[in-house]
Design a protein around this motif. Structure first.
Motif, short mmCIF file in Angstrom:
data_model
loop_
_atom_site.label_atom_id
_atom_site.label_comp_id
_atom_site.label_asym_id
_atom_site.label_seq_id
_atom_site.Cartn_x
_atom_site.Cartn_y
_atom_site.Cartn_z
N GLY A 10 0.95 -0.92 -0.19
CA GLY A 10 -0.32 -0.20 -0.36
C GLY A 10 0.69 1.52 0.00
N LYS A 11 1.53 1.26 0.50
CA LYS A 11 3.19 2.34 0.85
C LYS A 11 4.32 2.34 -0.98
CE LYS A 11 4.51 4.33 4.30
NZ LYS A 11 5.35 4.84 5.18
N ARG A 67 5.80 5.92 -2.46
CA ARG A 67 7.07 6.17 -2.38
C ARG A 67 7.70 6.43 -4.10
NH1 ARG A 67 9.35 2.17 2.57
NH2 ARG A 67 7.83 3.64 4.44
N VAL A 68 6.91 5.47 -4.58
CA VAL A 68 8.15 6.12 -5.70
C VAL A 68 7.56 6.51 -6.52
CG1 VAL A 68 7.23 4.80 -8.39
CG2 VAL A 68 7.40 3.50 -5.95
N ILE A 69 5.77 8.08 -6.76
CA ILE A 69 5.41 8.81 -6.83
C ILE A 69 6.69 10.15 -6.36
CG2 ILE A 69 4.66 10.76 -6.13
CD1 ILE A 69 1.27 8.63 -6.74
N LEU A 124 15.26 4.38 -13.17
CA LEU A 124 15.23 3.60 -12.40
C LEU A 124 13.69 3.77 -11.83
CD1 LEU A 124 18.82 3.80 -10.65
CD2 LEU A 124 18.06 1.37 -11.87
N ALA A 125 13.70 5.27 -11.54
CA ALA A 125 12.05 5.41 -10.72
C ALA A 125 11.24 4.98 -11.00
CB ALA A 125 12.13 6.49 -10.37
N VAL A 126 11.09 5.58 -12.24
CA VAL A 126 9.85 4.81 -13.36
C VAL A 126 9.96 3.08 -13.89
CG1 VAL A 126 9.29 5.03 -15.56
CG2 VAL A 126 10.19 6.48 -14.65
N ASP A 160 7.43 9.76 5.87
CA ASP A 160 8.01 10.21 4.63
C ASP A 160 8.83 9.47 4.64
OD1 ASP A 160 6.54 12.15 5.38
OD2 ASP A 160 7.64 12.93 7.27
N THR A 161 9.56 8.12 5.37
CA THR A 161 10.10 7.13 4.93
C THR A 161 10.33 6.77 3.65
OG1 THR A 161 10.44 6.68 6.92
CG2 THR A 161 11.95 5.29 5.35
N GLN A 162 11.39 6.90 2.84
CA GLN A 162 11.47 5.87 1.52
C GLN A 162 12.21 4.75 1.43
OE1 GLN A 162 9.80 7.81 -0.65
NE2 GLN A 162 11.02 7.63 -2.07
#
Length: 241
Positions: free
Chosen positions: A22-23, A27-29, A51-53, A229-231
């Motif tokens: 769910g999180k 985080r990706v956004i 990498l994010a995409v 706020d944790t990635q």
């Protein structure tokens, strides 16, 4: 690195991540927005954004969501401004912990992270207190039974720094950050699919915690990871229940 438990630790970590899907989108956004803001919205010239995409695709995020958040970050749409911040601290048994956050309110975030450390048996450290124990690098893990010689040949030819065979049969490939994508694509093109592939902060050495200490450390890590706020949370422990 505690070789005998490498594969078990990877499977344990993946299982816990699966329980927190769910999180993942949130985080990706945030990662997409920060990467696009810092390096621009062109995937061809922004490896961090690529990498994010890739993470977004792996999480089954619709392409429209990805594009919308890139547009927000590059000023084409109004959006929230996130900043990156890393906190360093100590866990059970003096274990080293890094907590990478993205936040729109630095005061709120540092208070939350400090509270979690204090409540669960750890404490925050000063900037630079533990980060020297980690290396920023690409990491690919292959399942036991993967042909070691083939992995080594392809990886080193593509620019990997090291290939490590662990006692449990897992194979770990380490790359410079800049070469991660090249090495990953070369291995996949050779029919070698990693179980885990990421850019990470890898501990130079690990300490093993067992029993009650391992349970307390896992609780501390879980609560840190669950903060809004944790990635990412990185640590230098091998945990055995």
């Amino acid at each position: 690195m505690a070789g005998h438990s490498k594969w078990a630790n990877i499977q344990h970590r993946k299982g816990r991540q699966d329980d927190k899907r769910g999180k993942v989108w949130t985080r990706v956004i945030r990662e997409i927005m920060v990467a696009a803001r810092l390096g621009g919205g062109d995937l061809d010239t922004n490896p961090r954004l690529r990498l994010a995409v890739e993470k977004a695709k792996a999480a089954n995020m619709p392409a429209d969501n990805v594009k919308r958040n890139i547009d927000k970050a590059t000023g084409n749409l109004e959006g929230v401004h996130y900043e990156e911040i890393r906190y360093e601290g100590y866990g059970i048994g003096g274990a080293a912990i890094l907590v990478d956050c993205m936040t729109d309110n630095r005061v709120r975030t540092v208070a939350e992270v400090r509270h979690v450390f204090a409540k669960h048996g750890g404490h925050m450290g000063a900037e630079g207190s533990v980060v020297f124990q980690f290396k920023h690098c690409g990491q690919l893990i292959f399942a036991p039974g993967t042909p070691e010689e083939k992995v080594m040949e392809v990886a080193l030819e593509a620019g990997a720094d090291d290939v490590i065979s662990h006692d449990d049969g897992a194979i770990e490939v380490l790359t410079p950050f800049a070469e991660f994508e090249v090495v990953k694509h070369a291995l996949e093109a050779a029919g070698l699919k990693p179980e885990l592939a990421e850019v990470t902060m890898r501990a130079d050495n690990t300490i093993e915690l067992t029993g009650d200490e391992a349970q307390k450390m896992q609780k501390l890590l879980d609560v840190l990871e669950d903060l809004d706020d944790t990635q990412e949370v990185f640590h230098n422990t091998s945990l055995s229940e």
